[in-house]
Design an enzyme around this catalytic site. Structure first.
Site, PDB file in Angstrom:
ATOM      1  N   ARG A  64       0.764  -1.218   0.002  1.00  0.00           N
ATOM      2  CA  ARG A  64       0.121   0.072   0.040  1.00  0.00           C
ATOM      3  C   ARG A  64       0.872   1.062   0.036  1.00  0.00           C
ATOM      4  O   ARG A  64       0.370   2.268  -0.416  1.00  0.00           O
ATOM      5  CB  ARG A  64      -0.924  -0.004   1.282  1.00  0.00           C
ATOM      6  N   LEU A  92      -5.801   5.435   2.233  1.00  0.00           N
ATOM      7  CA  LEU A  92      -4.494   5.929   2.007  1.00  0.00           C
ATOM      8  C   LEU A  92      -3.568   5.534   2.986  1.00  0.00           C
ATOM      9  O   LEU A  92      -3.951   5.640   4.095  1.00  0.00           O
ATOM     10  CB  LEU A  92      -4.657   7.329   1.778  1.00  0.00           C
ATOM     11  N   ASN A 106     -12.031  15.305   2.792  1.00  0.00           N
ATOM     12  CA  ASN A 106     -12.687  14.113   2.497  1.00  0.00           C
ATOM     13  C   ASN A 106     -14.114  14.608   2.866  1.00  0.00           C
ATOM     14  O   ASN A 106     -14.324  15.348   3.598  1.00  0.00           O
ATOM     15  CB  ASN A 106     -12.487  13.032   3.182  1.00  0.00           C
ATOM     16  N   THR A 107     -14.929  14.065   1.844  1.00  0.00           N
ATOM     17  CA  THR A 107     -16.336  14.516   2.115  1.00  0.00           C
ATOM     18  C   THR A 107     -17.018  13.143   2.653  1.00  0.00           C
ATOM     19  O   THR A 107     -16.763  11.966   2.392  1.00  0.00           O
ATOM     20  CB  THR A 107     -17.360  14.804   0.818  1.00  0.00           C
ATOM     21  N   HIS A 108     -17.937  13.201   3.494  1.00  0.00           N
ATOM     22  CA  HIS A 108     -18.393  11.989   4.170  1.00  0.00           C
ATOM     23  C   HIS A 108     -19.817  11.974   4.393  1.00  0.00           C
ATOM     24  O   HIS A 108     -20.455  13.000   4.770  1.00  0.00           O
ATOM     25  CB  HIS A 108     -17.735  11.616   5.564  1.00  0.00           C
ATOM     26  N   SER A 135     -20.595  15.469   5.972  1.00  0.00           N
ATOM     27  CA  SER A 135     -19.419  16.153   6.780  1.00  0.00           C
ATOM     28  C   SER A 135     -18.307  16.357   5.818  1.00  0.00           C
ATOM     29  O   SER A 135     -18.230  15.577   4.932  1.00  0.00           O
ATOM     30  CB  SER A 135     -18.870  15.554   7.952  1.00  0.00           C
ATOM     31  N   ASP A 140      -7.064  12.800   8.140  1.00  0.00           N
ATOM     32  CA  ASP A 140      -5.730  12.347   9.133  1.00  0.00           C
ATOM     33  C   ASP A 140      -5.587  11.015   8.982  1.00  0.00           C
ATOM     34  O   ASP A 140      -6.234  10.149   8.216  1.00  0.00           O
ATOM     35  CB  ASP A 140      -6.057  12.798  10.607  1.00  0.00           C
ATOM     36  N   ALA A 141      -4.663  10.226  10.098  1.00  0.00           N
ATOM     37  CA  ALA A 141      -4.319   9.085   9.832  1.00  0.00           C
ATOM     38  C   ALA A 141      -5.467   7.916  10.247  1.00  0.00           C
ATOM     39  O   ALA A 141      -5.556   6.910   9.801  1.00  0.00           O
ATOM     40  CB  ALA A 141      -3.231   8.909  10.781  1.00  0.00           C
ATOM     41  N   GLY A 142      -6.647   8.411  10.964  1.00  0.00           N
ATOM     42  CA  GLY A 142      -7.640   7.493  11.022  1.00  0.00           C
ATOM     43  C   GLY A 142      -8.727   7.591  10.002  1.00  0.00           C
ATOM     44  O   GLY A 142      -8.465   7.908   8.954  1.00  0.00           O
ATOM     45  N   ASP A 144     -11.942   8.651   9.149  1.00  0.00           N
ATOM     46  CA  ASP A 144     -13.068   9.581   9.332  1.00  0.00           C
ATOM     47  C   ASP A 144     -12.812  10.239  10.482  1.00  0.00           C
ATOM     48  O   ASP A 144     -13.968  10.490  11.263  1.00  0.00           O
ATOM     49  CB  ASP A 144     -14.509   9.059   8.761  1.00  0.00           C
TER      50      ASP A 144
END
Ligand code: GRF
Length: 194
Positions: A64, A92, A106-108, A135, A140-142, A144
């Site tokens: 990855r 990612l 990011n859109t969620h 939202s 970030d790394a998590g 959402d």
């Protein structure tokens, strides 16, 4: 003008709305490229606007991190100020996020931190919620978990299916995304003007 690269994996209806908003002068940004991890049907919207596209698939068994580097290089060749994940469905690697955040959005389709993850609309329906939302966050790394830049509530109707609810959420997502990018562009302007 803010240079934006958008990443998609699917139909790209939110991308289409964003392109329309940019073209109408409602958002002072230029989409300089659209990328995907698959041959997404939504790339067609970019083609119609004469915008370059690229596809960087994660090959079976591929590391990855290596894929993230290829994707990052493809994006960086367009020297964007901002990268938007708009229905981009692959996780990612952290190195990618570090490279682009906080200018990585990011859109969620939920009112985070409620219903994170890939099945947010279905999860809201299955939970019996009476409202959900949309939202726009910094990635970030998590999953959402990044800082929330904008969000709105969307009511759930008794007769909603995943598809009818998602369609109504997307209308709200599009407005939020354009508003957030307008805000970022105006801040960039004032930084440049100083
Ligand atoms: C949006 O709801 C996005 O937040 C979600 O996938 C949807 C993308 O739809 N992750 P489209 O491809 O823009 O139609």
């Amino acid at each position: 003008m803010l240079r934006v690269v958008v990443l998609i994996s699917g139909a790209g209806s939110n991308l289409r709305a964003f392109l329309d908003d940019c073209n109408a002068g409602n958002v002072p940004a230029t989409v300089v490229a659209v990328g995907s991890d698959v041959n997404a049907p939504g790339l067609e919207h970019a083609h119609r606007h004469g915008i370059p596209t690229f596809v960087e698939p994660l090959a079976t068994g591929e590391d990855r991190e290596a894929w993230g580097k290829r994707l990052a290089a493809a994006i960086e060749s367009f020297t964007p100020d901002l990268v938007i994940l708009s229905g981009f469905m692959k996780l990612l690697p952290a190195s990618f996020v570090e490279r682009f955040a906080p200018m990585l959005l990011n859109t969620h389709p939920a009112y985070l931190p409620e219903f994170p993850g890939a099945h947010a609309v279905r999860d809201a329906l299955e939970a019996g919620a009476t409202e959900t939302g949309a939202s726009v966050i910094v990635v970030d790394a998590g999953i959402d978990t990044g800082p929330i830049l904008a969000q709105s509530r969307v009511p759930i109707h008794d007769d909603d299916t995943e598809s009818t609810l998602h369609d109504r959420i997307k209308i709200v997502e599009r407005k939020l995304l354009s508003a957030v990018v307008r805000d970022i562009a105006s801040r960039e302007d004032s930084i440049e003007g100083n």
